[in-house]
Design a protein around this motif. Structure first.
Motif, PDB file in Angstrom:
ATOM      1  N   ALA A 271      82.379   7.000   8.937  1.00 34.45           N
ATOM      2  CA  ALA A 271      83.570   6.963   9.642  1.00 34.45           C
ATOM      3  C   ALA A 271      84.745   7.305   8.636  1.00 34.45           C
ATOM      4  CB  ALA A 271      83.923   5.164   9.509  1.00 34.45           C
ATOM      5  N   GLY A 272      84.545   7.494   7.234  1.00 37.40           N
ATOM      6  CA  GLY A 272      85.445   8.151   6.552  1.00 37.40           C
ATOM      7  C   GLY A 272      85.321   9.669   6.444  1.00 37.40           C
ATOM      8  N   ASN A 273      84.260  10.297   6.666  1.00 37.66           N
ATOM      9  CA  ASN A 273      83.913  11.684   6.376  1.00 37.66           C
ATOM     10  C   ASN A 273      83.839  12.392   7.702  1.00 37.66           C
ATOM     11  OD1 ASN A 273      83.638  12.321   3.491  1.00 37.66           O
ATOM     12  ND2 ASN A 273      82.330  10.363   3.685  1.00 37.66           N
ATOM     13  N   TYR A 274      83.473  11.904   8.816  1.00 43.56           N
ATOM     14  CA  TYR A 274      83.189  12.742  10.114  1.00 43.56           C
ATOM     15  C   TYR A 274      84.066  12.282  11.066  1.00 43.56           C
ATOM     16  CZ  TYR A 274      79.044  13.876   7.528  1.00 43.56           C
ATOM     17  OH  TYR A 274      78.070  14.491   6.688  1.00 43.56           O
ATOM     18  N   ILE A 275      84.838  13.390  11.774  1.00 45.73           N
ATOM     19  CA  ILE A 275      85.683  12.840  12.864  1.00 45.73           C
ATOM     20  C   ILE A 275      84.684  13.000  14.153  1.00 45.73           C
ATOM     21  CG2 ILE A 275      87.687  13.555  14.271  1.00 45.73           C
ATOM     22  CD1 ILE A 275      88.760  14.657  11.774  1.00 45.73           C
ATOM     23  N   ILE A 276      84.495  11.837  14.730  1.00 47.26           N
ATOM     24  CA  ILE A 276      83.622  11.962  15.822  1.00 47.26           C
ATOM     25  C   ILE A 276      84.339  10.762  16.793  1.00 47.26           C
ATOM     26  CG2 ILE A 276      81.344  10.885  16.795  1.00 47.26           C
ATOM     27  CD1 ILE A 276      80.102  11.614  14.276  1.00 47.26           C
ATOM     28  N   PRO A 277      85.260  11.359  17.656  1.00 45.47           N
ATOM     29  CA  PRO A 277      86.256  10.254  18.357  1.00 45.47           C
ATOM     30  C   PRO A 277      85.581   9.468  19.323  1.00 45.47           C
ATOM     31  CG  PRO A 277      86.475  12.735  19.112  1.00 45.47           C
ATOM     32  CD  PRO A 277      85.538  12.645  17.975  1.00 45.47           C
ATOM     33  N   GLU A 278      84.795   8.832  18.933  1.00 44.92           N
ATOM     34  CA  GLU A 278      84.084   7.965  20.054  1.00 44.92           C
ATOM     35  C   GLU A 278      83.915   6.546  19.553  1.00 44.92           C
ATOM     36  OE1 GLU A 278      80.785   9.023  22.500  1.00 44.92           O
ATOM     37  OE2 GLU A 278      80.660  11.069  21.718  1.00 44.92           O
ATOM     38  N   VAL A 279      83.654   5.620  20.323  1.00 45.21           N
ATOM     39  CA  VAL A 279      83.131   4.312  19.781  1.00 45.21           C
ATOM     40  C   VAL A 279      81.621   4.404  19.922  1.00 45.21           C
ATOM     41  CG1 VAL A 279      82.972   1.854  20.393  1.00 45.21           C
ATOM     42  CG2 VAL A 279      85.085   3.321  20.858  1.00 45.21           C
ATOM     43  N   CYS A 280      81.213   4.024  18.512  1.00 42.63           N
ATOM     44  CA  CYS A 280      79.876   4.492  18.368  1.00 42.63           C
ATOM     45  C   CYS A 280      78.995   3.207  17.919  1.00 42.63           C
ATOM     46  CB  CYS A 280      79.496   5.492  17.228  1.00 42.63           C
ATOM     47  SG  CYS A 280      80.491   6.875  17.407  1.00 42.63           S
ATOM     48  N   ILE A 281      77.816   3.229  17.959  1.00 42.30           N
ATOM     49  CA  ILE A 281      76.879   2.169  17.263  1.00 42.30           C
ATOM     50  C   ILE A 281      76.197   2.731  16.269  1.00 42.30           C
ATOM     51  CG2 ILE A 281      74.990   0.599  17.405  1.00 42.30           C
ATOM     52  CD1 ILE A 281      76.203  -0.355  20.230  1.00 42.30           C
ATOM     53  N   PHE A 282      76.163   2.235  15.084  1.00 44.47           N
ATOM     54  CA  PHE A 282      75.235   2.415  14.035  1.00 44.47           C
ATOM     55  C   PHE A 282      74.228   1.606  13.741  1.00 44.47           C
ATOM     56  CE2 PHE A 282      73.212   3.277   9.979  1.00 44.47           C
ATOM     57  CZ  PHE A 282      73.058   4.917  10.151  1.00 44.47           C
ATOM     58  N   PHE A 283      72.863   2.029  13.959  1.00 46.68           N
ATOM     59  CA  PHE A 283      71.811   0.877  13.798  1.00 46.68           C
ATOM     60  C   PHE A 283      70.496   1.899  13.414  1.00 46.68           C
ATOM     61  CE2 PHE A 283      69.996  -3.164  13.819  1.00 46.68           C
ATOM     62  CZ  PHE A 283      71.409  -4.124  13.764  1.00 46.68           C
ATOM     63  N   GLY A 284      69.847   1.056  12.514  1.00 42.35           N
ATOM     64  CA  GLY A 284      68.379   1.981  12.255  1.00 42.35           C
ATOM     65  C   GLY A 284      68.704   3.385  12.165  1.00 42.35           C
ATOM     66  N   HIS A 285      69.488   3.787  11.343  1.00 43.79           N
ATOM     67  CA  HIS A 285      69.577   5.583  10.996  1.00 43.79           C
ATOM     68  C   HIS A 285      70.148   6.248  12.341  1.00 43.79           C
ATOM     69  CE1 HIS A 285      67.240   3.944   7.665  1.00 43.79           C
ATOM     70  NE2 HIS A 285      66.021   3.304   8.248  1.00 43.79           N
ATOM     71  N   LYS A 286      70.448   5.668  13.031  1.00 46.74           N
ATOM     72  CA  LYS A 286      71.085   6.444  14.289  1.00 46.74           C
ATOM     73  C   LYS A 286      72.386   5.990  14.556  1.00 46.74           C
ATOM     74  CE  LYS A 286      67.953   5.212  16.770  1.00 46.74           C
ATOM     75  NZ  LYS A 286      66.899   4.790  17.728  1.00 46.74           N
ATOM     76  N   LEU A 287      73.180   7.034  14.730  1.00 46.93           N
ATOM     77  CA  LEU A 287      74.568   6.787  15.415  1.00 46.93           C
ATOM     78  C   LEU A 287      74.248   7.306  16.864  1.00 46.93           C
ATOM     79  CD1 LEU A 287      77.491   6.529  14.314  1.00 46.93           C
ATOM     80  CD2 LEU A 287      77.976   8.840  14.801  1.00 46.93           C
ATOM     81  N   MET A 288      74.877   6.296  17.592  1.00 44.96           N
ATOM     82  CA  MET A 288      74.574   6.332  19.063  1.00 44.96           C
ATOM     83  C   MET A 288      75.986   6.129  19.843  1.00 44.96           C
ATOM     84  SD  MET A 288      71.378   4.017  19.412  1.00 44.96           S
ATOM     85  CE  MET A 288      71.623   3.076  17.899  1.00 44.96           C
ATOM     86  N   ARG A 289      76.271   6.764  20.962  1.00 47.29           N
ATOM     87  CA  ARG A 289      77.283   6.639  21.830  1.00 47.29           C
ATOM     88  C   ARG A 289      77.283   5.197  22.150  1.00 47.29           C
ATOM     89  NH1 ARG A 289      77.945  10.574  25.832  1.00 47.29           N
ATOM     90  NH2 ARG A 289      78.559  11.718  24.212  1.00 47.29           N
ATOM     91  N   GLY A 290      78.503   4.567  21.736  1.00 46.83           N
ATOM     92  CA  GLY A 290      78.450   2.899  21.925  1.00 46.83           C
ATOM     93  C   GLY A 290      78.095   2.388  23.454  1.00 46.83           C
ATOM     94  N   ASN A 291      78.573   3.128  24.311  1.00 48.05           N
ATOM     95  CA  ASN A 291      78.384   2.857  25.841  1.00 48.05           C
ATOM     96  C   ASN A 291      77.169   3.245  26.528  1.00 48.05           C
ATOM     97  OD1 ASN A 291      78.870   5.632  26.552  1.00 48.05           O
ATOM     98  ND2 ASN A 291      81.334   5.138  26.751  1.00 48.05           N
TER      99      ASN A 291
END
Ligand SMILES: NC(=O)C[C@H](N)C(=O)O
Length: 656
Positions: free
Chosen positions: A233-253
Motif C-alpha cells: 500500500a505504501g510503495n505501489y500504486i495499484i488502484p484497486e480494492v485488493c485482498i492480501f492473503f497467503g503471499h498473494k495480492l488478489m483483486r478483491g472482487n
C-alpha cells in the motif's frame, strides 16, 4: 488547502493536515468517529502533504538516520477479525479493544521505535507507527491505525459497516498514499467486492487483509499479511480494492474464501494474483484494472439491501423458489448448475423467474462451480435468457451480490441501465468476452532474440526498460498512434523509467493536452511521484498549464509535500509578481494564505516587492490579512520597507 475543502468535511481530514515534521507540535485530535465514540485513532493523523523527514545521522555509528529517506503514509482501518483477537478464559477468540496498537509498538519487526523516536521525538509514543526498513522498497511506511468500536467478528458485519469503511477512506483520501483495512476473514470477500464498487474512480491502493491466527500468537499469519499489505500500500500504486492473503495480492472482487483453517484461505479462481510476494514483490502490472475516465475519486454509499443469493438444487420446491423472489426482493444472484444451467423442464420455476423479471427484479445467473463462467451453450442455460435472466459470466456470488446492491442503489439509473451495468465489467469483476490476443511482447521478444536473452526475468526486465523509453519518445513526438501501437505490443502506459517518471509526467511538462487526456483515459496514475517527489500535477503547475491542471484535478490529483513547502513556493511566486504561478497553485488546490516556514505569506512578499495587482488578487483569499511572520511583522510593515506608496495605501485600507 482551500481547493480541497469539498472533501474536508470532517474534523479528521482537516486535522490530518497537521505536519509531522520533527519541529511540529504533535497532538491527538479527535476524529469525528471518535467523537461518536465509535472509533479510536491511535496516532496523530499522517498526511502525504508533508515534508520528507530531516532525521539526522547517528553520531555513534554514523548510520544514516532517516535523512533523505522517502516516506509513504498508509491509513490502517482496523475493523476486527481474528487478527486482533485473543483467547478468553473459555478459550474462545474475541477481539480485544486497544490491544493491537499497544502490542505493535512493542514488535520491532512491525514498528521501528528508533526511527519513530528520531523522527517524532518526545511525542513518538503517540506518533504514527513506522514499518522497519524493507530491502529494495523505496519508501519508509508510516502508518496510522484507526480502530473501530466495537471491533467485530466479520460475520457480524453489515452493509452499514461497508459504508463506514468507504466513508473513512473518502474522508482521509488525500492525506494518505494507500489504505489497509484489517478485517475478519469470514466475510472479507463480500466487503472487498462491495468496496470495489463503492469506491469510484479509485486512484490509490486499498488492501484488505486479516489472518487465520491472531497476530499476538507466536505462530501467526497475521504479521506477514499485515506487513506485506503495508509495504504494498505504501510503495505501489495499484488502484484497486485488493485482498492480501497467503503471499498473494488478489483483486478483491475476484476472491472467495476457500478454507476455514488453511493459511491460504483465499483464492481468485478466474483471475491470477495481481502480485506474488516471495523473496521479491512481483506485481503483474498488465493485470491491473485502472479507472479510465477523467473523474475524481468519490464514494457511492447507497446500497440496496433487498438482494440475495439463491442456490439451486435438484427438486427445489416452487414455494421456496417463489418465496425467495417475492417482494421486497429487487436483485437475485441465481446460482445455477455448471455453465449456467437450470432444470429447463421445470416450467413452474421458469414462470416464477419470468414473473419476477417482469416485476423488475434483476436476476443474474452465476455458476455454482468455483471455477469458470456461465455460457449459453446448452439449451438448459439458453432458456434463462429467454425469461429475462442476465448472464453473470464468471463473477463470484460475493461480487455479484455486492454489485447488485450497488447497481440497484444507483437511483439515477433506469432499470435498463442497471441491467446493462450488471453485464458490464465495472471493476474487473467479470470477463464477458475473451480478450483479443495481444501481440504481447512480440517487440520485446524480437529485441531479446537479437540480444540472446531468453529467461522470463530477462524479458520482463527488457520490457520494463524498453517500453517507458519508447513511450516517452512517442510523447515527445506527440504521436498518439505510436503510443497506441506500443500499448498493443504489451507496453504498460503507466510504466515508469529509472527516475520513476511516467509518460504523464512528461506530457504534463510538455503541455500536450491531447496526450495527457489519452494517458488519463488509459488509466495512467496521477499519483505517481518521481525520484524527486514530483507528481504530474507539479509539472503542470511548473509550466502554468491551467487546462492540464484542471484535467489532473478532475482525475483526483492533489498537491503532495509539506504545506509549508507550498507556502514557500507561493511566496517565491509573489516575490516575482507572478500572478500566473499563484493561480496555477490555487487551481492545483493550494491555499493562498498558506505561510512559508518563517510565517510570511504571499501578501508580505507582494507588499515588499511592490506588486499591487498580486495584492488585489490574493486579498479575498487571505485567512488573516494582518498575519504576522516570525519577527512579528505584517504585510503593512513589509510594504513600508518596500517603499511603494501605492502599495502602502492599499494595505492601510485593510490593515489598521
Ligand atoms: N479468521 C477470521 O478472521 C475469522 C473470524 N471469524 C472473522 O471473520 O472475523
Amino acid at each position: 488547502m482551500s481547493g480541497n475543502e469539498s472533501n474536508l468535511t470532517n474534523v479528521e481530514a482537516a486535522t490530518a493536515a497537521i505536519a509531522m515534521e520533527p519541529s511540529d507540535p504533535i497532538s491527538i485530535m479527535p476524529s469525528p468517529s471518535s467523537k461518536r465514540l465509535t472509533s479510536i485513532d491511535h496516532t496523530v493523523p499522517a498526511s502525504p502533504t508533508l515534508q520528507s523527514p530531516s532525521v539526522r545521522r547517528n553520531k555513534s555509528d554514523g548510520n544514516l538516520m532517516a535523512q533523505d529517506v522517502k516516506e509513504a503514509r498508509v491509513k490502517v482501518i482496523y475493523t476486527g477479525g481474528t487478527i486482533g483477537m485473543m483467547r478468553n478464559d473459555r478459550h474462545v477468540l474475541t477481539p480485544i479493544p486497544n490491544a493491537l496498537v499497544r502490542s505493535i509498538r512493542k514488535y520491532p519487526n512491525i514498528h521501528d521505535d528508533e526511527y519513530a523516536q528520531l523522527r517524532f521525538g518526545a511525542s513518538a509514543s503517540m506518533a504514527p507507527l513506522v514499518l522497519p526498513y524493507v530491502q529494495d522498497e523505496p519508501r519508509r511506511v508510516l502508518y496510522q491505525i484507526t480502530e473501530y468500536t466495537p471491533l467485530l467478528d466479520s460475520s457480524n458485519m453489515t452493509m452499514n459497516d461497508w459504508a463506514r469503511i468507504a466513508n473513512d477512506i473518502h474522508q482521509s483520501y488525500e492525506f494518505f498514499d494507500g489504505f489497509v483495512v484489517l478485517h475478519g476473514t469470514d466475510t472479507l470477500s463480500y466487503t472487498a467486492s462491495a468496496l470495489s464498487f463503492m469506491l469510484e474512480n479509485l486512484g490509490k491502493t486499498v488492501i484488505i487483509t486479516g489472518s487465520q491466527i491472531p497476530i499476538f500468537e507466536t505462530r501467526t499469519d497475521g504479521k506477514d499479511n499485515f506487513t506485506s499489505a503495508l509495504i504494498i500500500a505504501g510503495n505501489y500504486i495499484i488502484p484497486e480494492v485488493c485482498i492480501f492473503f497467503g503471499h498473494k495480492l488478489m483483486r478483491g472482487n475476484r476472491t472467495v474464501k476457500i478454507s476455514s483453517n488453511s493459511l491460504d484461505a483465499f483464492d481468485s479462481p478466474n483471475v491470477p494474483p495481481l502480485a506474488r510476494i516471495g523473496i521479491n514483490v512481483n506485481v503483474d502490472y498488465r493485470l491491473i484494472f485502472r479507472p479510465c475516465s477523467i473523474e475524481r475519486f468519490c464514494v457511492h454509499l447507497n446500497l440496496d439491501e433487498n438482494v440475495g443469493v439463491l442456490r439451486l438444487f435438484p427438486s427445489i420446491s416452487l414455494s421456496t423458489f417463489r418465496a425467495f423472489l417475492a417482494p421486497p426482493m429487487r436483485g437475485v444472484v441465481l446460482q445455477s448448475f455448471g455453465s449456467g444451467n437450470i432444470p429447463s423442464n421445470r416450467k413452474d420455476l421458469m414462470d416464477a423467474l419470468k414473473a419476477a423479471a417482469d416485476r423488475g427484479v434483476i436476476i443474474i445467473n452465476c455458476t455454482q462451480c468455483p471455477n469458470g463462467s456461465v455460457a449459453a451453450i446448452y439449451d438448459t442455460g439458453k432458456v434463462l435468457s429467454d425469461v429475462g435472466v442476465i448472464p453473470g459470466y464468471d463473477m463470484t456470488p460475493e461480487a455479484a451480490l455486492a454489485k447488485l446492491a450497488y447497481v440497484i442503489g444507483k437511483e439515477e439509473w433506469s432499470l435498463e441501465v442497471k441491467k446493462q451495468m450488471m453485464q458490464s465489467n465495472l471493476r474487473g469483476e467479470l470477463t464477458s468476452i475473451i480478450a483479443p490476443k495481444m501481440e504481447d511482447y512480440d517487440l520485446v521478444d524480437a529485441v531479446a532474440r537479437s540480444l540472446h536473452l531468453s529467461s522470463p526475468q530477462e524479458l520482463d526486465q527488457l520490457g520494463a526498460t524498453l517500453f517507458p523509453a519508447m513511450i516517452n519518445a512517442a510523447v515527445v513526438d506527440g504521436d498518439l498512434k505510436k503510443i497506441n501501437n506500443l500499448k498493443a505490443y504489451g507496453a504498460d502506459l503507466s510504466g515508469s523509467n529509472h527516475d520513476h517518471r511516467t509518460a504523464l509526467h512528461l506530457a504534463c511538462q510538455l503541455g500536450n493536452v491531447e496526450i495527457v487526456k489519452h494517458l488519463l483515459r488509459n488509466g495512467v496514475s496521477v499519483h505517481t511521484r518521481d525520484r524527486y517527489e514530483r507528481t504530474a500535477l507539479l509539472e503542470a503547475v511548473s509550466t502554468d498549464n491551467h487546462e492540464i491542471i484542471q484535467l489532473l484535478i478532475n482525475c483526483g490529483a492533489h498537491l503532495t509535500g509539506s504545506s509549508r513547502a507550498v507556502g514557500e513556493q507561493l511566496c517565491a511566486a509573489a516575490a516575482r509578481g507572478s500572478l500566473l504561478r499563484l493561480k496555477s497553485y490555487q487551481y492545483a488546490g493550494a491555499d493562498l494564505s498558506q505561510p512559508d516556514p518563517s510565517g510570511r505569506t504571499v501578501l508580505h512578499l507582494a507588499a515588499l516587492h511592490g506588486f499591487p495587482e498580486v495584492i488585489q488578487y490574493v486579498l479575498p483569499y487571505m485567512e488573516n490579512v494582518a498575519a504576522e511572520d516570525m519577527l512579528g511583522l505584517n504585510a503593512l510593515h513589509y510594504a513600508k520597507r518596500g517603499g511603494d506608496p501605492a502599495v502602502v495605501d492599499l494595505l492601510k485600507s485593510v490593515i489598521s
